[in-house]
Design a protein around this motif. Structure first.
Motif, short mmCIF file in Angstrom:
data_model
loop_
_atom_site.label_atom_id
_atom_site.label_comp_id
_atom_site.label_asym_id
_atom_site.label_seq_id
_atom_site.Cartn_x
_atom_site.Cartn_y
_atom_site.Cartn_z
N ALA A 158 29.77 25.54 67.04
CA ALA A 158 28.33 25.28 66.92
C ALA A 158 28.07 23.82 66.57
O ALA A 158 28.76 23.24 65.72
CB ALA A 158 27.74 26.18 65.83
N ARG A 199 22.53 35.27 72.30
CA ARG A 199 21.33 35.22 71.45
C ARG A 199 20.28 36.22 71.93
O ARG A 199 19.61 36.87 71.12
CB ARG A 199 20.74 33.80 71.46
N ARG A 221 31.87 29.47 74.36
CA ARG A 221 33.05 29.58 73.50
C ARG A 221 34.30 29.95 74.28
O ARG A 221 35.41 29.63 73.88
CB ARG A 221 32.84 30.66 72.42
N ASP A 222 34.11 30.70 75.39
CA ASP A 222 35.25 31.28 76.14
C ASP A 222 35.17 30.94 77.61
O ASP A 222 35.69 31.68 78.44
CB ASP A 222 35.21 32.82 75.98
N ARG A 226 30.51 41.68 75.80
CA ARG A 226 31.17 40.55 76.45
C ARG A 226 31.44 40.86 77.92
O ARG A 226 31.26 40.01 78.78
CB ARG A 226 32.49 40.18 75.74
N THR A 250 25.67 29.62 77.90
CA THR A 250 26.02 31.04 77.76
C THR A 250 25.70 31.58 76.36
O THR A 250 25.58 32.78 76.17
CB THR A 250 27.50 31.32 78.08
N ARG A 290 37.68 36.59 65.99
CA ARG A 290 37.49 37.89 66.66
C ARG A 290 38.65 38.18 67.61
O ARG A 290 39.32 37.26 68.10
CB ARG A 290 36.14 37.92 67.38
N LYS A 326 28.18 20.31 72.66
CA LYS A 326 28.54 20.80 74.00
C LYS A 326 27.32 21.04 74.90
O LYS A 326 27.38 20.77 76.09
CB LYS A 326 29.41 22.06 73.91
N ARG A 340 23.00 19.60 62.82
CA ARG A 340 22.14 20.79 62.87
C ARG A 340 21.00 20.66 61.87
O ARG A 340 19.85 20.99 62.17
CB ARG A 340 23.00 21.99 62.52
N ALA A 353 28.49 39.33 69.51
CA ALA A 353 29.51 38.77 70.40
C ALA A 353 30.92 39.31 70.14
O ALA A 353 31.82 39.03 70.91
CB ALA A 353 29.51 37.24 70.29
N ASP A 379 33.75 33.44 65.04
CA ASP A 379 34.02 33.16 66.46
C ASP A 379 35.51 32.92 66.72
O ASP A 379 36.03 33.30 67.77
CB ASP A 379 33.21 31.95 66.93
N SER A 402 26.49 35.90 66.87
CA SER A 402 27.94 35.94 66.64
C SER A 402 28.40 37.33 66.21
O SER A 402 29.57 37.67 66.36
CB SER A 402 28.35 34.87 65.62
N ARG A 445 30.09 31.15 60.76
CA ARG A 445 30.01 31.48 62.19
C ARG A 445 31.30 31.04 62.92
O ARG A 445 31.83 31.78 63.76
CB ARG A 445 28.78 30.81 62.79
O1 CDP Z 1 24.27 26.42 69.98
P1 CDP Z 1 25.31 27.00 69.06
O2 CDP Z 1 26.66 26.41 69.33
O3 CDP Z 1 24.91 27.00 67.63
O4 CDP Z 1 25.42 28.55 69.39
P2 CDP Z 1 25.41 29.27 70.80
O5 CDP Z 1 26.25 28.53 71.77
O6 CDP Z 1 24.00 29.54 71.17
O7 CDP Z 1 26.15 30.64 70.50
C1 CDP Z 1 25.67 31.61 69.58
C2 CDP Z 1 26.81 32.59 69.33
O8 CDP Z 1 27.06 33.33 70.54
C3 CDP Z 1 28.14 31.96 68.97
O9 CDP Z 1 28.30 31.75 67.57
C4 CDP Z 1 29.16 32.99 69.50
O10 CDP Z 1 29.39 34.03 68.58
C5 CDP Z 1 28.44 33.61 70.70
N1 CDP Z 1 28.95 33.09 71.98
C6 CDP Z 1 30.11 33.65 72.48
O11 CDP Z 1 30.72 34.50 71.84
N2 CDP Z 1 30.59 33.26 73.68
C7 CDP Z 1 29.97 32.32 74.40
N3 CDP Z 1 30.45 31.98 75.60
C8 CDP Z 1 28.80 31.71 73.88
C9 CDP Z 1 28.32 32.11 72.66
#
Ligand code: CDP
Ligand code: CDP
Length: 212
Positions: A13, A40, A117-118, A95, A35, A174, A17, A144, A89, A171, A86, A167
């Motif tokens: 977070a 969210r 994230r993935d 997923r 993604t 898991r 990115k 942030r 997720a 992440d 999260s 968070r």
């Molecule tokens: O913008 P920020 O990085 O704070 O959060 P986000 O990208 O909006 O993602 C929110 C949550 O969704 C993350 O903390 C992950 O738990 C989950 N997520 C995920 O598991 N896989 C992804 N490809 C994107 C988000």
């Protein structure tokens, strides 16, 4: 004709990115998908329905009916929803449904940048360019925090830092698709880098790939 270009950008977070993904997409004429918004949106659907965040059946249904083209970043950017996202997720059926939709998005048009994230590890393991963006938890919390204040919100820096660390731990810890760099990802640590420098470094990687 140049084949479709796919770019995977992952990281914790507030690593930067999303900003990078948007700028790269605009520069190279690619579609962009954040993604995180899809996780969210599932969390918000559960909250709105009064369902528990670990209600797997409700979460699966919400993920299966989600329309990726109709996600409102404004509504979903809330900090409480990030935490809730999260939690949803970690559920495998959520997923599976979201990854399938994200892959369909990447397969249409002239190419796409996906951030999350993935992406490099699971969603697009064959992406042309993979970037793993990081920064220290302290720098990310400062960014942030500044973002929250600039939108007229209120928060203590210490609380933002605690939230980010919790968070990150969820992440990275898991079982299904934890946050980690793909073996072939380029690491970009933006702790001491402004967004412009990070963007230039990312463009260099994309240009190098295109010259191959
Ligand atoms: O913008 P920020 O990085 O704070 O959060 P986000 O990208 O909006 O993602 C929110 C949550 O969704 C993350 O903390 C992950 O738990 C989950 N997520 C995920 O598991 N896989 C992804 N490809 C994107 C988000
Ligand atoms: O998408 P993610 O949660 O990883 O981060 P972001 O929304 O792109 O960036 C979070 C905030 O940090 C934004 O306000 C960016 O402008 C800022 N940022 C920065 O100041 N310096 C960087 N090198 C990267 C991001």
């Amino acid at each position: 004709i140049r084949p479709r270009l796919t770019i995977a950008i992952d990281g914790p977070a507030a690593s930067g990115k999303g900003t990078l993904a948007r700028r790269i997409a605009a520069t190279y004429g690619l579609a962009h998908l954040d993604t995180g918004l899809s996780y969210r949106a599932v969390a918000k659907a559960l909250i709105d329905a009064g369902a528990a965040l670990d209600d797997e059946a409700a979460a699966r249904r919400a993920a299966e009916v989600l329309d990726l083209s109709a996600l409102d970043a404004g509504i979903l950017s809330d900090h409480v929803i990030g935490e809730a996202a999260s939690k949803v997720a970690v559920m495998v059926p959520v997923r599976q449904a979201l990854v399938a939709a994200q892959r369909r998005f990447a397969e249409t048009g002239k190419g796409a940048v996906l951030d999350g994230r993935d992406i490099g590890t699971v969603v697009l393991p064959d992406a042309d360019v993979k970037l793993y963006v990081t920064a220290s938890a302290e720098r990310r919390a400062e960014r942030r925090h500044a973002e929250i204040l600039s939108k007229g919100g209120d928060a203590r820096l210490e609380d933002v830092l605690e939230d980010l660390k919790r968070r990150d731990a969820r992440d990275m810890g898991r079982a299904d698709s934890p946050l980690k760099p793909a073996a072939d990802a380029h690491l970009l640590d933006t702790s001491e880098m402004d967004i412009e420098t990070a963007f230039q470094a990312a463009c260099d990687l994309v240009d190098r790939h295109r010259a191959e």
